[in-house]
Design an enzyme around this catalytic site. Structure first.
Site, PDB file in Angstrom:
ATOM      1  NE  ARG A   1      42.999  39.248  41.126  1.00 23.69           N
ATOM      2  CZ  ARG A   1      43.247  38.638  39.973  1.00 23.69           C
ATOM      3  NH1 ARG A   1      42.447  37.664  39.555  1.00 23.69           N
ATOM      4  NH2 ARG A   1      44.282  38.994  39.223  1.00 23.69           N
ATOM      5  CG  HIS A   2      42.837  43.928  42.170  1.00 26.88           C
ATOM      6  ND1 HIS A   2      42.823  43.601  40.834  1.00 26.88           N
ATOM      7  CD2 HIS A   2      43.946  43.339  42.692  1.00 26.88           C
ATOM      8  CE1 HIS A   2      43.879  42.864  40.548  1.00 26.88           C
ATOM      9  NE2 HIS A   2      44.578  42.675  41.652  1.00 26.88           N
ATOM     10  N   GLY A   3      39.236  44.417  41.095  1.00 27.38           N
ATOM     11  CA  GLY A   3      38.631  44.108  39.810  1.00 27.38           C
ATOM     12  C   GLY A   3      39.652  44.065  38.686  1.00 27.38           C
TER      13      GLY A   3
ATOM     14  CB  THR B   1      43.453  41.728  49.583  1.00 24.00           C
ATOM     15  OG1 THR B   1      44.796  41.280  49.584  1.00 24.00           O
ATOM     16  CG2 THR B   1      42.503  40.554  49.511  1.00 24.00           C
TER      17      THR B   1
ATOM     18  CB  ALA C   1      35.980  41.207  40.809  1.00 27.96           C
TER      19      ALA C   1
END
Length: 483
Positions: free
Chosen positions: A82-84, A353, A396
């Protein structure tokens, strides 16, 4: 009084009664337990902020020992991240910025109206925190959902840690044959990818890497966008477990107690309480070392209540609450298996993602599945649940599959799964988390044997199937118009 309850069904009802005060408690000048957030050096509730929990609080240890497998060598890695930490969406920014008005009211309640409760009021330190809080005027709609500096650091140092323990896989010089990267069509995932490769190869490394642009129908990283039955599922409306919990004694009491704690003689709206919780979580994620002013509005127990509310919504929207959710990540499971089953290059596959993609993948793999489903009526008995978004879906969050070569074993090829740098060890078909690759393939053969284009969004009813066909066509048309 704080009551600590065990998960024993016989005492749950009694425990619930003891843990909460009557609904009209604020009328007598009392609301809740005495608690000073600013003076709490541990703040354990910061690990229970659901999907907006800071990665640094719940990630695994930095020693790297959890990756060591005796007599085995790691050979390949598959990362699904996952994005931060990010900024709020545009609409959310507007509602959070309006908390300045609520802040002024609370200060007036304490200093002018003298309406703070006799027991359970905010301490002076917490009130001072609130006085100093203001909305950052630089956070505007043009930066909606953008990655923050903290988010960049999360991905950069995650890469550094992985490279430190797997130097033979994650080499520090980029080779296009050894690495495969992809991200979705959003600023926060693209920036997360750039931060990650900076951690691997140095500053501005992304300038020397060519990444294929996201496809029109990204059923690998965002399959839910192209599955109408999933998109139309109810997870928060009337009759849902989420709505039942909203109307429960637990949540009614929470709103009443928080309102009284802040000096109100009447209950605030639930949305106002949720906005405070949202600001608490964002502030804490953005500034991990500083106390968040809006977290002072809540006691640790109340944070647990709010965490469960979000868990109910996500459980039914994207996890075990609906059978369809176990199929949506068909393409991602196949991609992972294809990468692990051969010794071909690349050695590293890393995708960036979103939280929904992560939880759908965990659901497809049947990880973190409790023996009972999450419901509004079993909150207390689920206090030790495996499915807890704070632990599995922080900013994240990342699922990593590592292939090991174990030459002394009959089955040389092994796989271990890690979530947020912690090994997943409670798999009854693996030995302390170390799985035979053959068993992994057998376990998930329904995905490799399926046509993912059809299987991932198969739901009951011809209309659902038709919708799953039409939606990707609409997405493709809109993509062309926007080009």
């Amino acid at each position: 009084m704080v009551v600590r309850c065990k998960s024993i069904d016989l005492i749950l009802f009694i425990c619930a009664l003891l843990a909460s005060k009557p609904i009209n408690a604020q009328r007598s000048g009392e609301c809740c337990q005495e608690y000073c957030y600013d003076l709490d050096n541990e703040r354990p509730q910061s690990a229970h902020f659901a999907s907006k929990t800071s990665y640094l609080i719940v990630k695994g240890p930095e020693t790297g020992r959890q990756y060591l497998v005796p007599n085995c060598n790691p050979t390949k890695i598959w990362i699904f991240a996952r994005h931060g930490t990010r900024l709020p969406e545009g609409e959310r920014m507007q509602s959070l910025s309006q908390l300045e008005d609520l802040r002024d009211e609370i200060i007036a309640n304490y200093e002018k109206r003298h309406s703070k409760p006799a027991i359970g009021a905010m301490c002076e330190n917490d009130l001072d925190l609130l006085k100093r809080w203001h909305w950052n005027q630089n956070i505007t709609a043009q930066y909606a959902a953008f990655l923050t500096v903290q988010g960049w650091e999360e991905l950069k140092f995650m890469a550094i840690r992985y490279q430190r323990v797997f130097p033979n896989i994650l080499e520090n010089i980029y080779d296009k044959n050894k690495f495969l990267f992809r991200y979705t069509n959003t600023q926060r995932t693209e920036a997360s990818y750039k931060a990650f490769v900076e951690g691997l190869f140095g500053p501005n490394a992304h300038e020397h890497i060519q990444v294929q642009p996201p496809p029109t129908n990204d059923t690998l990283l965002r399959p839910y966008d192209y599955c109408a039955p999933h998109d139309m599922s109810k997870s928060k409306g009337d009759g849902t477990e989420y709505k039942k919990f909203v109307k429960s004694q637990t949540m009614t009491q929470l709103v009443s107690d928080v309102s009284s704690r802040l000096g109100y003689k009447y209950p605030l709206k639930l949305q106002q309480v949720m906005d405070m919780f949202e600001m608490c979580r964002f502030d804490q994620a953005w500034n991990i070392g500083s106390p968040s002013a809006w977290c002072a509005a809540f006691t640790p127990t109340q944070i647990d209540d709010l965490e469960y509310l979000e868990d109910l919504q996500k459980y039914y929207k994207s996890s075990y609450g609906r059978e369809l959710n176990s199929r949506i990540q068909c393409a991602a499971v196949n991609d992972m298996l294809h990468h692990l089953e051969t010794n071909n290059l690349p050695k590293t596959v890393a995708y960036f993602t979103h939280s929904k993609a992560i939880v759908l993948l965990l659901t497809a793999l049947r990880f973190f599945k409790d023996s009972d489903s999450l419901r509004a009526d079993n909150y207390y008995s689920m206090s030790q649940r495996k499915w807890r978004s704070s632990y599995i879906l922080p900013f994240a969050s990342n699922l990593v599959a590592i292939k090991y070569d174990c030459p002394n074993d009959m089955e040389r090829d092994k796989v271990m799964f890690f979530l947020n740098e912690k090994p997943i060890t409670d798999l009854d078909w693996c030995k302390v988390g170390l799985c035979n690759l053959a068993d992994v393939k057998e376990r998930y053969k329904k995905f490799t044997q399926a046509n993912c284009d059809e299987y991932y969004c198969t739901d009951s009813g011809a209309s659902s199937i038709l919708a799953s066909i039409i939606l990707p066509l609409i997405a493709m048309i809109l993509h062309k118009l926007a080009a």
